[in-house]
Design a protein around this motif. Structure first.
Motif, mmCIF file in Angstrom:
data_model
loop_
_atom_site.group_PDB
_atom_site.id
_atom_site.type_symbol
_atom_site.label_atom_id
_atom_site.label_comp_id
_atom_site.label_asym_id
_atom_site.label_seq_id
_atom_site.Cartn_x
_atom_site.Cartn_y
_atom_site.Cartn_z
ATOM 1 N N PHE A 203 9.384 28.227 25.647
ATOM 2 C CA PHE A 203 10.480 27.404 26.166
ATOM 3 C C PHE A 203 10.109 25.922 26.149
ATOM 4 C CE2 PHE A 203 12.517 25.255 29.792
ATOM 5 C CZ PHE A 203 13.848 25.359 29.389
ATOM 6 N N ALA A 204 8.905 25.600 26.626
ATOM 7 C CA ALA A 204 8.469 24.200 26.674
ATOM 8 C C ALA A 204 8.367 23.600 25.276
ATOM 9 C CB ALA A 204 7.125 24.098 27.387
ATOM 10 N N GLY A 205 7.845 24.380 24.326
ATOM 11 C CA GLY A 205 7.742 23.896 22.949
ATOM 12 C C GLY A 205 9.098 23.640 22.330
ATOM 13 N N GLY A 206 10.031 24.584 22.528
ATOM 14 C CA GLY A 206 11.373 24.405 21.988
ATOM 15 C C GLY A 206 12.078 23.212 22.590
ATOM 16 N N LEU A 207 11.987 23.056 23.914
ATOM 17 C CA LEU A 207 12.627 21.929 24.599
ATOM 18 C C LEU A 207 11.997 20.605 24.183
ATOM 19 C CD1 LEU A 207 14.747 21.118 26.696
ATOM 20 C CD2 LEU A 207 12.973 21.329 28.456
ATOM 21 N N ALA A 208 10.674 20.587 24.031
ATOM 22 C CA ALA A 208 9.975 19.376 23.601
ATOM 23 C C ALA A 208 10.440 18.940 22.216
ATOM 24 C CB ALA A 208 8.465 19.613 23.597
ATOM 25 N N GLY A 209 10.620 19.914 21.331
ATOM 26 C CA GLY A 209 11.103 19.594 19.990
ATOM 27 C C GLY A 209 12.493 18.994 20.009
ATOM 28 N N MET A 210 13.376 19.556 20.820
ATOM 29 C CA MET A 210 14.740 19.042 20.923
ATOM 30 C C MET A 210 14.756 17.621 21.485
ATOM 31 S SD MET A 210 16.799 22.408 22.291
ATOM 32 C CE MET A 210 18.396 21.607 22.260
ATOM 33 N N CYS A 211 13.953 17.368 22.516
ATOM 34 C CA CYS A 211 13.894 16.032 23.108
ATOM 35 C C CYS A 211 13.308 15.012 22.128
ATOM 36 C CB CYS A 211 13.063 16.061 24.396
ATOM 37 S SG CYS A 211 13.845 16.966 25.740
ATOM 38 N N GLY A 212 12.265 15.434 21.408
ATOM 39 C CA GLY A 212 11.652 14.545 20.428
ATOM 40 C C GLY A 212 12.625 14.143 19.343
ATOM 41 N N TRP A 213 13.400 15.110 18.835
ATOM 42 C CA TRP A 213 14.375 14.806 17.784
ATOM 43 C C TRP A 213 15.565 14.021 18.324
ATOM 44 C CZ3 TRP A 213 13.810 14.243 12.944
ATOM 45 C CH2 TRP A 213 12.850 14.986 12.246
ATOM 46 N N SER A 214 15.899 14.185 19.580
ATOM 47 C CA SER A 214 16.977 13.382 20.166
ATOM 48 C C SER A 214 16.601 11.906 20.159
ATOM 49 C CB SER A 214 17.256 13.839 21.606
ATOM 50 O OG SER A 214 17.731 15.175 21.625
ATOM 51 N N ILE A 215 15.327 11.628 20.383
ATOM 52 C CA ILE A 215 14.835 10.246 20.336
ATOM 53 C C ILE A 215 14.711 9.756 18.889
ATOM 54 C CG2 ILE A 215 12.842 8.764 20.840
ATOM 55 C CD1 ILE A 215 14.391 9.526 23.327
ATOM 56 N N GLY A 216 14.296 10.649 18.006
ATOM 57 C CA GLY A 216 13.952 10.239 16.642
ATOM 58 C C GLY A 216 15.077 10.257 15.628
ATOM 59 N N THR A 217 16.210 10.892 15.916
ATOM 60 C CA THR A 217 17.261 11.056 14.913
ATOM 61 C C THR A 217 17.826 9.748 14.350
ATOM 62 O OG1 THR A 217 17.909 13.278 15.621
ATOM 63 C CG2 THR A 217 19.593 11.981 14.507
ATOM 64 N N ARG A 265 17.266 23.280 14.804
ATOM 65 C CA ARG A 265 16.058 23.592 14.028
ATOM 66 C C ARG A 265 14.801 23.417 14.876
ATOM 67 N NH1 ARG A 265 12.720 20.233 10.616
ATOM 68 N NH2 ARG A 265 14.051 18.499 11.215
ATOM 69 N N ALA A 266 14.815 22.395 15.739
ATOM 70 C CA ALA A 266 13.614 22.041 16.500
ATOM 71 C C ALA A 266 13.208 23.118 17.495
ATOM 72 C CB ALA A 266 13.823 20.720 17.230
ATOM 73 N N PHE A 267 14.190 23.804 18.094
ATOM 74 C CA PHE A 267 13.833 24.753 19.149
ATOM 75 C C PHE A 267 12.980 25.910 18.623
ATOM 76 C CE2 PHE A 267 14.205 27.770 22.566
ATOM 77 C CZ PHE A 267 14.195 26.957 23.698
ATOM 78 N N PRO A 268 13.446 26.667 17.611
ATOM 79 C CA PRO A 268 12.590 27.766 17.130
ATOM 80 C C PRO A 268 11.323 27.290 16.433
ATOM 81 C CG PRO A 268 14.546 27.556 15.762
ATOM 82 C CD PRO A 268 14.755 26.659 16.945
ATOM 83 N N VAL A 269 11.423 26.169 15.696
ATOM 84 C CA VAL A 269 10.242 25.663 14.987
ATOM 85 C C VAL A 269 9.139 25.299 15.971
ATOM 86 C CG1 VAL A 269 9.343 23.718 13.640
ATOM 87 C CG2 VAL A 269 11.433 24.877 12.918
ATOM 88 N N ASN A 270 9.494 24.560 17.014
ATOM 89 C CA ASN A 270 8.471 24.099 17.949
ATOM 90 C C ASN A 270 8.053 25.161 18.953
ATOM 91 O OD1 ASN A 270 7.964 21.088 17.344
ATOM 92 N ND2 ASN A 270 10.178 21.308 17.211
ATOM 93 N N MET A 271 8.900 26.155 19.177
ATOM 94 C CA MET A 271 8.440 27.340 19.899
ATOM 95 C C MET A 271 7.260 27.944 19.157
ATOM 96 S SD MET A 271 11.999 29.269 20.925
ATOM 97 C CE MET A 271 11.164 30.836 21.105
ATOM 98 N N ALA A 272 7.433 28.105 17.841
ATOM 99 C CA ALA A 272 6.390 28.712 17.016
ATOM 100 C C ALA A 272 5.155 27.818 16.926
ATOM 101 C CB ALA A 272 6.942 28.989 15.617
ATOM 102 N N VAL A 273 5.374 26.514 16.749
ATOM 103 C CA VAL A 273 4.262 25.575 16.591
ATOM 104 C C VAL A 273 3.388 25.546 17.839
ATOM 105 C CG1 VAL A 273 3.698 23.112 16.463
ATOM 106 C CG2 VAL A 273 5.317 24.096 14.851
ATOM 107 N N PHE A 274 4.003 25.419 19.007
ATOM 108 C CA PHE A 274 3.203 25.315 20.227
ATOM 109 C C PHE A 274 2.591 26.653 20.632
ATOM 110 C CE2 PHE A 274 4.848 21.035 21.238
ATOM 111 C CZ PHE A 274 3.639 20.451 21.585
ATOM 112 N N ALA A 275 3.257 27.761 20.316
ATOM 113 C CA ALA A 275 2.647 29.062 20.583
ATOM 114 C C ALA A 275 1.358 29.202 19.777
ATOM 115 C CB ALA A 275 3.614 30.187 20.234
ATOM 116 N N MET A 276 1.421 28.794 18.504
ATOM 117 C CA MET A 276 0.227 28.855 17.662
ATOM 118 C C MET A 276 -0.812 27.840 18.124
ATOM 119 S SD MET A 276 -0.101 28.669 13.515
ATOM 120 C CE MET A 276 0.535 30.331 13.330
ATOM 121 N N TYR A 277 -0.349 26.653 18.525
ATOM 122 C CA TYR A 277 -1.253 25.608 19.000
ATOM 123 C C TYR A 277 -2.054 26.079 20.211
ATOM 124 C CZ TYR A 277 -2.731 21.162 21.094
ATOM 125 O OH TYR A 277 -3.470 20.147 21.658
#
Length: 288
Positions: A203-217, A265-277
């Motif tokens: 959840f934290a990874g997915g939310l972090a990805g969404m927030c990051g892209w909201s700033i970066g878009t 896109r950011a939510f599932p991608v960053n869920m996976a990235v941070f789980a692996m991290y």
């Protein structure tokens, strides 16, 4: 070993979200309004499934390296802050330290990522050979390596760094927000203050990805437009002219083209990235 693990994190993240990234790039670089489903339908009809994976070999190899730079820089800068504050390795990091470490990581990988990113974007936007208007038409770029050398030959080595300023302005604040949100959410949801792979990390990874892209878009839109500026007619003379012309002709909303896709896109991608991290960090701790 850490470098190899970071490569795995980057490659995994790219593979999960690439088709939606292609759709996002095509929507952002169009000077006329085009919907998500219209773009997906057009790509499927004219190019098939392959159209969604154009240029993927470049980010799988080079974005994996840039990911290792981001996460490696982040960890090293955070460690420097720990030493400056004389805190133990187990003590929680200050929020400002996490933010600044993420900022440093995002900016650090621009020099590596910029040439690879422009190749990726141009290959994603290369649709002419599949439109059927000219059976004899051949693609300008025959692949990632050919695209890289063609840009360097026609536009100079600096042509590979088109949009680099926008990329830095996108990734610096975006990664700073990314890491800060991730660890803040993990801290809130983990009473024992020790993060383990599981629902909290996902959840934290997915939310972090969404927030990051909201700033970066907004800067992502400008970056993509500058990178494709020259594939056909040149519309923009530089960074500020691109912002001015885009807003003047399409309104302020142009800066948020692809925001919904980025977040989806950011939510599932960053869920996976941070789980692996987190799995890798736990493995490294047990090894040491």
């Amino acid at each position: 070993n850490q470098f190899c693990y970071d490569l795995c994190i980057g490659a995994f993240g790219v593979a999960v979200g690439y088709p939606l990234d292609t759709v996002k790039v095509r929507i952002q670089t169009q000077r006329k309004s085009i919907g998500v489903w219209q773009c997906i339908d057009t790509t499927c009809r004219n190019e098939g499934v392959y159209g969604f994976y154009k240029g993927m070999s470049m980010p799988v190899t080079t974005l994996s390296i840039s990911s290792s730079v981001v996460f490696g820089t982040y960890r090293n800068v955070l460690q420097v802050f720990r030493q400056l504050r004389c805190t133990s390795a187990d003590a929680p990091s200050a929020k400002i330290d996490i933010f600044l470490s993420g900022l440093a990581g995002g900016i650090a990988q621009v020099s590596i990522m910029s040439p690879a990113d422009i190749v990726k974007v141009r290959l994603q936007c290369q649709t002419e050979p599949y439109l059927g208007s000219d059976p004899k038409a051949k693609p300008k770029y025959r692949g990632p390596v050919h695209c890289l050398f063609t840009i360097a030959r026609e536009e100079g080595v600096l042509g590979l760094y088109k949009g680099a300023s926008a990329l830095a302005l996108r990734d610096g604040p975006s990664f700073a927000t990314y890491f800060l949100v991730y660890y803040t959410v993990c801290e809130w949801l983990s009473p024992d203050k020790y993060v383990q792979p599981g629902k909290v990390v996902l959840f934290a990874g997915g939310l972090a990805g969404m927030c990051g892209w909201s700033i970066g878009t907004p800067m992502d839109v400008i970056k993509s437009r500058l990178q494709t500026n020259g594939m056909g007619k040149k519309h923009y003379r530089g960074f500020f002219h691109c912002i001015k012309e885009s807003v003047r002709t399409e309104g302020p909303g142009v800066l948020f083209k692809g925001l919904g896709l980025n977040c989806i896109r950011a939510f599932p991608v960053n869920m996976a990235v941070f789980a692996m991290y987190e799995l890798i960090i736990r493995f490294l701790r047990t090894e040491s």
